[in-house]
Design a protein around this motif. Structure first.
Motif, PDB file in Angstrom:
ATOM      1  N   GLU A 189       0.646  -1.346  -0.222  1.00  0.00           N
ATOM      2  CA  GLU A 189      -0.233   0.162   0.142  1.00  0.00           C
ATOM      3  C   GLU A 189       0.491   1.445   0.026  1.00  0.00           C
ATOM      4  OE1 GLU A 189      -3.615   2.560   2.727  1.00  0.00           O
ATOM      5  OE2 GLU A 189      -3.345  -0.064   3.283  1.00  0.00           O
ATOM      6  N   ALA A 190       1.854   1.258   0.984  1.00  0.00           N
ATOM      7  CA  ALA A 190       2.468   2.012   0.961  1.00  0.00           C
ATOM      8  C   ALA A 190       3.849   2.683  -0.737  1.00  0.00           C
ATOM      9  CB  ALA A 190       3.959   2.462   2.247  1.00  0.00           C
ATOM     10  N   ALA A 191       3.714   1.639  -0.815  1.00  0.00           N
ATOM     11  CA  ALA A 191       4.377   1.618  -2.391  1.00  0.00           C
ATOM     12  C   ALA A 191       3.953   2.362  -3.652  1.00  0.00           C
ATOM     13  CB  ALA A 191       4.907   0.435  -3.174  1.00  0.00           C
ATOM     14  N   THR A 192       2.486   2.021  -3.456  1.00  0.00           N
ATOM     15  CA  THR A 192       1.867   1.688  -4.881  1.00  0.00           C
ATOM     16  C   THR A 192       1.473   3.961  -4.326  1.00  0.00           C
ATOM     17  OG1 THR A 192       0.596  -0.320  -4.737  1.00  0.00           O
ATOM     18  CG2 THR A 192      -1.114   2.087  -5.569  1.00  0.00           C
ATOM     19  N   VAL A 193       1.042   4.480  -2.829  1.00  0.00           N
ATOM     20  CA  VAL A 193       0.647   5.453  -2.629  1.00  0.00           C
ATOM     21  C   VAL A 193       1.716   6.995  -2.986  1.00  0.00           C
ATOM     22  CG1 VAL A 193       0.662   7.418  -1.098  1.00  0.00           C
ATOM     23  CG2 VAL A 193      -1.250   4.690  -0.663  1.00  0.00           C
ATOM     24  N   LEU A 194       3.129   6.623  -2.601  1.00  0.00           N
ATOM     25  CA  LEU A 194       4.601   6.694  -2.804  1.00  0.00           C
ATOM     26  C   LEU A 194       4.963   6.918  -4.347  1.00  0.00           C
ATOM     27  CD1 LEU A 194       7.180   5.480   0.006  1.00  0.00           C
ATOM     28  CD2 LEU A 194       5.586   8.193  -0.675  1.00  0.00           C
ATOM     29  N   ILE A 248      12.470  15.392  -1.159  1.00  0.00           N
ATOM     30  CA  ILE A 248      10.914  15.684  -0.020  1.00  0.00           C
ATOM     31  C   ILE A 248      10.579  14.677   0.520  1.00  0.00           C
ATOM     32  CG2 ILE A 248       8.788  16.518  -0.578  1.00  0.00           C
ATOM     33  CD1 ILE A 248       9.689  18.106  -2.667  1.00  0.00           C
ATOM     34  N   LEU A 249      10.056  13.660  -0.647  1.00  0.00           N
ATOM     35  CA  LEU A 249       9.860  11.979   0.204  1.00  0.00           C
ATOM     36  C   LEU A 249      10.464  11.549   1.510  1.00  0.00           C
ATOM     37  CD1 LEU A 249       7.831  10.199  -2.884  1.00  0.00           C
ATOM     38  CD2 LEU A 249       7.313  12.059  -1.058  1.00  0.00           C
ATOM     39  N   ASN A 250      11.625  11.178   0.963  1.00  0.00           N
ATOM     40  CA  ASN A 250      12.827  11.437   1.990  1.00  0.00           C
ATOM     41  C   ASN A 250      12.624  12.021   3.344  1.00  0.00           C
ATOM     42  OD1 ASN A 250      14.041   8.754   1.343  1.00  0.00           O
ATOM     43  ND2 ASN A 250      15.436  10.180  -0.169  1.00  0.00           N
ATOM     44  N   GLU A 251      13.107  13.239   3.341  1.00  0.00           N
ATOM     45  CA  GLU A 251      12.480  14.089   4.166  1.00  0.00           C
ATOM     46  C   GLU A 251      10.960  13.995   5.042  1.00  0.00           C
ATOM     47  OE1 GLU A 251      13.054  17.671   2.479  1.00  0.00           O
ATOM     48  OE2 GLU A 251      14.724  17.516   2.368  1.00  0.00           O
ATOM     49  N   LEU A 252      10.279  13.614   4.295  1.00  0.00           N
ATOM     50  CA  LEU A 252       8.493  13.158   4.920  1.00  0.00           C
ATOM     51  C   LEU A 252       8.950  11.627   5.676  1.00  0.00           C
ATOM     52  CD1 LEU A 252       5.738  13.819   4.837  1.00  0.00           C
ATOM     53  CD2 LEU A 252       5.673  12.137   2.811  1.00  0.00           C
ATOM     54  N   VAL A 253       8.820  11.051   5.102  1.00  0.00           N
ATOM     55  CA  VAL A 253       9.630   9.635   5.617  1.00  0.00           C
ATOM     56  C   VAL A 253      10.364   9.738   7.336  1.00  0.00           C
ATOM     57  CG1 VAL A 253      10.551   7.209   5.803  1.00  0.00           C
ATOM     58  CG2 VAL A 253       9.022   8.339   3.873  1.00  0.00           C
ATOM     59  N   ALA A 254      11.540  10.569   6.787  1.00  0.00           N
ATOM     60  CA  ALA A 254      12.445  10.360   8.073  1.00  0.00           C
ATOM     61  C   ALA A 254      11.725  11.180   9.436  1.00  0.00           C
ATOM     62  CB  ALA A 254      13.616  11.655   7.969  1.00  0.00           C
ATOM     63  N   ALA A 255      10.305  12.535   9.143  1.00  0.00           N
ATOM     64  CA  ALA A 255      10.187  13.006   9.966  1.00  0.00           C
ATOM     65  C   ALA A 255       8.321  12.531  10.624  1.00  0.00           C
ATOM     66  CB  ALA A 255      10.449  14.616   9.517  1.00  0.00           C
ATOM     67  N   LEU A 256       8.539  11.268  10.269  1.00  0.00           N
ATOM     68  CA  LEU A 256       7.620  10.547  10.852  1.00  0.00           C
ATOM     69  C   LEU A 256       8.029  10.753  12.532  1.00  0.00           C
ATOM     70  CD1 LEU A 256       6.885   7.892   8.204  1.00  0.00           C
ATOM     71  CD2 LEU A 256       5.475  10.016   8.939  1.00  0.00           C
ATOM     72  N   PRO A 257       6.843  10.496  13.133  1.00  0.00           N
ATOM     73  CA  PRO A 257       7.408  10.321  14.729  1.00  0.00           C
ATOM     74  C   PRO A 257       7.182   9.123  14.742  1.00  0.00           C
ATOM     75  CG  PRO A 257       5.260  11.037  14.243  1.00  0.00           C
ATOM     76  CD  PRO A 257       5.763  11.000  12.876  1.00  0.00           C
ATOM     77  N   SER A 258       8.113   8.574  16.031  1.00  0.00           N
ATOM     78  CA  SER A 258       7.923   7.231  16.342  1.00  0.00           C
ATOM     79  C   SER A 258       6.726   7.035  17.494  1.00  0.00           C
ATOM     80  CB  SER A 258       9.257   7.414  17.260  1.00  0.00           C
ATOM     81  OG  SER A 258       9.005   5.853  18.241  1.00  0.00           O
ATOM     82  N   PRO A 259       5.344   5.875  17.069  1.00  0.00           N
ATOM     83  CA  PRO A 259       4.578   5.717  18.074  1.00  0.00           C
ATOM     84  C   PRO A 259       4.588   5.050  19.196  1.00  0.00           C
ATOM     85  CG  PRO A 259       4.865   3.953  16.339  1.00  0.00           C
ATOM     86  CD  PRO A 259       5.244   4.999  15.992  1.00  0.00           C
ATOM     87  N   LYS A 260       6.540   4.991  19.832  1.00  0.00           N
ATOM     88  CA  LYS A 260       6.301   4.233  21.026  1.00  0.00           C
ATOM     89  C   LYS A 260       7.110   5.541  21.560  1.00  0.00           C
ATOM     90  CE  LYS A 260       8.289  -0.124  20.012  1.00  0.00           C
ATOM     91  NZ  LYS A 260       9.448  -1.477  19.976  1.00  0.00           N
ATOM     92  N   ARG A 261       6.985   6.717  20.977  1.00  0.00           N
ATOM     93  CA  ARG A 261       7.648   8.068  21.945  1.00  0.00           C
ATOM     94  C   ARG A 261       6.165   8.893  22.284  1.00  0.00           C
ATOM     95  NH1 ARG A 261      12.626   8.801  18.403  1.00  0.00           N
ATOM     96  NH2 ARG A 261      11.594   9.922  17.038  1.00  0.00           N
ATOM     97  N   GLY A 262       4.905   8.635  21.416  1.00  0.00           N
ATOM     98  CA  GLY A 262       4.067   9.209  22.435  1.00  0.00           C
ATOM     99  C   GLY A 262       3.813  10.824  20.908  1.00  0.00           C
ATOM    100  N   GLY A 263       4.379  10.526  19.783  1.00  0.00           N
ATOM    101  CA  GLY A 263       4.125  11.378  19.358  1.00  0.00           C
ATOM    102  C   GLY A 263       4.898  11.594  18.021  1.00  0.00           C
TER     103      GLY A 263
END
Length: 74
Positions: free
Chosen positions: A34-39, A59-74
Motif C-alpha cells: 500500500e505504501a509503495a503504491t501511494v508513494l 522531499i519524500l525522504n524527508e517526509l519519512v524521516a520526520a514521521l514521529p515514533s508511535p513509541k515516543r507518544g507522538g
C-alpha cells in the motif's frame, strides 16, 4: 510501468530477531504494498507536473524521516 519493490525478506524486530508471527508478516507485506503504491503515485504525479525528480525523492525522504515514533507518544 515499473514493478513495485517487494517487501524485505525479513522484518527486523526491536529485539534484533526477525518478526515471525504470520499475521504480523501478512500485515507488514500489505502495508508495504500500500505504501509503495501511494508513494509511486505521489512521485509520478509530482514529476509529471514538473517537479524535479531528485528534489521529489528528497522531499519524500524527508517526509519519512520526520514521521514521529508511535513509541515516543507522538
Amino acid at each position: 510501468m515499473k514493478a513495485l519493490p517487494k517487501p524485505p525478506p525479513a522484518w527486523p524486530g526491536a529485539d534484533g530477531k526477525p518478526v515471525s508471527c504470520n499475521e504480523k508478516l501478512k500485515m507488514l507485506a500489505e502495508n508495504h504494498m500500500e505504501a509503495a503504491t501511494v508513494l509511486r503515485d505521489v512521485f509520478e504525479d509530482a514529476v509529471l507536473m514538473g517537479v524535479d525528480e531528485a528534489a521529489m525523492r528528497q522531499i519524500l525522504n524527508e517526509l519519512v524521516a520526520a514521521l514521529p515514533s508511535p513509541k515516543r507518544g507522538g
